[in-house]
Design an enzyme around this catalytic site. Structure first.
Site, mmCIF file in Angstrom:
data_model
loop_
_atom_site.group_PDB
_atom_site.id
_atom_site.type_symbol
_atom_site.label_atom_id
_atom_site.label_comp_id
_atom_site.label_asym_id
_atom_site.label_seq_id
_atom_site.Cartn_x
_atom_site.Cartn_y
_atom_site.Cartn_z
ATOM 1 N N ASP A 34 -6.428 0.798 -26.584
ATOM 2 C CA ASP A 34 -6.326 0.595 -25.144
ATOM 3 C C ASP A 34 -6.717 1.850 -24.374
ATOM 4 O OD1 ASP A 34 -5.553 -2.028 -25.104
ATOM 5 O OD2 ASP A 34 -3.418 -1.635 -24.807
ATOM 6 N N LYS A 56 -7.639 -2.143 -20.964
ATOM 7 C CA LYS A 56 -7.020 -3.032 -19.993
ATOM 8 C C LYS A 56 -6.229 -2.163 -19.034
ATOM 9 C CE LYS A 56 -5.707 -7.143 -21.059
ATOM 10 N NZ LYS A 56 -6.944 -7.855 -20.734
ATOM 11 N N MET A 169 3.593 -0.456 -13.313
ATOM 12 C CA MET A 169 2.439 -0.997 -12.573
ATOM 13 C C MET A 169 2.788 -1.329 -11.130
ATOM 14 S SD MET A 169 1.051 -3.462 -15.684
ATOM 15 C CE MET A 169 2.710 -4.068 -16.051
#
Length: 251
Positions: A34, A56, A169
Site C-alpha cells: 500500500d 489506496k 481519515m
C-alpha cells in the site's frame, strides 16, 4: 496452490513491525504494498520477490479493490507466497475483512498478521493515553467518513458517549466532524490532537481545541495521513501545558 498473508506493517517505524510480520515478508514471493507503508520495510523482502504497488489513499487515484483481490487470487493459484502489506493493522479500516472473505471464497489459504494501528501509535507518540481513570473509561475508533451517506458516523451520539474518539481519515471532513460533535453537546474547549505521519521522521502534530479545530488545522498545514484524537486525555500530551492561544502546530 500458494497462499496469502495479510500483514499489518504498522504506522511507519520499521521497528514497530512484529516478528511474525518480518518472517512473513522474508518468505514472500510476491509483495503487494500500500501507499501508506514505509518503503524501508521492503528491505526485509527477498531480493527475488516481486513488489507490486497497489496504492489506496483517500482523495487520490487508487488501485480498485476488486483488482487487488483478483491479483492476490491469481498469484496464489500460481503457487506463490503472497504478502499483502498494509499500513497499520489489516482489520482496522484496512479492508482486511473484505479481502480475507474474498480469498476464502475462492479456496485460497489466508492468514492475518496483526499490526500496530496508527490510531494507537499516533497518540502514544506524543504522550496521550487513550484511556485514563480521571478522564475516559473507553475509546472509540471511527472513520471520518462512511462508505456512503447511510453509513456516515453518528457524530452527535459519539459526542454524548464521553469516550475518547480516535478518528481515521478525517482531515478532509473536519468541518462536518466538528459541527456534528458540537451539535451532540461536546464542549468547544474539548482538547484535540492531530498527528500526521505518526512514528516517521517527518511526523508533525497539532494541539488545539474542538472549537478551533478546522481553522487551526488549516493554519498548521497538516494533511493526510493524520489521526485526530478528541477528548480530555489529550491533556496528557507532552506539550499541552505550554499550549496558548492560538493553537499552533508543533513540528
Amino acid at each position: 496452490m500458494g497462499n496469502v498473508t495479510l500483514v499489518g506493517a504498522g504506522p511507519g517505524d520499521p521497528e514497530l513491525l512484529t516478528l511474525k510480520a518480518v518472517r512473513a515478508i522474508e518468505r514472500a514471493d510476491v509483495v503487494l504494498i500500500d501507499d501508506l507503508v514505509n518503503p524501508e520495510i521492503l528491505s526485509f523482502a527477498p531480493s527475488t520477490a516481486r513488489v507490486i504497488q497497489v496504492g489506496k489513499r483517500g482523495g487520490c487515484a487508487s488501485t480498485p479493490q476488486e483488482f487487488i483481490e483478483r491479483l492476490m487470487i491469481a498469484e496464489a493459484r500460481a503457487g506463490h507466497r503472497v504478502v499483502r502489506l498494509k499500513g497499520g493493522d489489516p482489520y482496522m479500516f484496512g479492508r482486511g475483512g473484505e479481502e480475507r472473505a474474498s480469498l476464502r471464497a475462492h479456496g485460497i489459504e489466508v492468514e492475518v498478521v496483526p499490526g500496530i494501528s496508527s490510531g494507537l501509535a499516533a497518540p502514544s507518540s506524543i504522550g496521550i493515553p487513550l484511556t485514563h481513570r480521571s478522564w475516559s473509561q473507553g475509546v472509540t475508533f471511527v472513520t471520518g467518513h462512511g462508505k456512503d451517506a447511510e453509513s456516515e458516523p453518528e457524530w452527535k451520539a459519539l459526542a454524548q458517549s464521553g469516550l475518547t474518539l480516535v478518528i481515521y481519515m478525517g482531515v478532509a471532513r473536519v468541518d462536518a466532524i466538528q459541527a456534528g460533535l458540537l451539535a451532540g453537546g461536546a464542549a468547544a474547549d474539548t482538547p484535540v490532537a492531530v498527528v500526521q505521519s505518526a512514528t516517521r521522521d517527518n511526523q508533525r502534530q497539532l494541539l488545539t481545541t474542538l472549537g478551533q479545530l478546522p481553522q487551526a488545522l488549516r493554519d498548521s498545514g497538516l494533511g493526510s495521513p493524520s489521526i485526530i484524537v478528541v477528548g480530555d486525555v489529550v491533556r496528557c500530551a507532552d506539550d499541552w501545558q505550554s499550549l496558548i492561544e492560538p493553537a499552533r502546530a508543533i513540528a
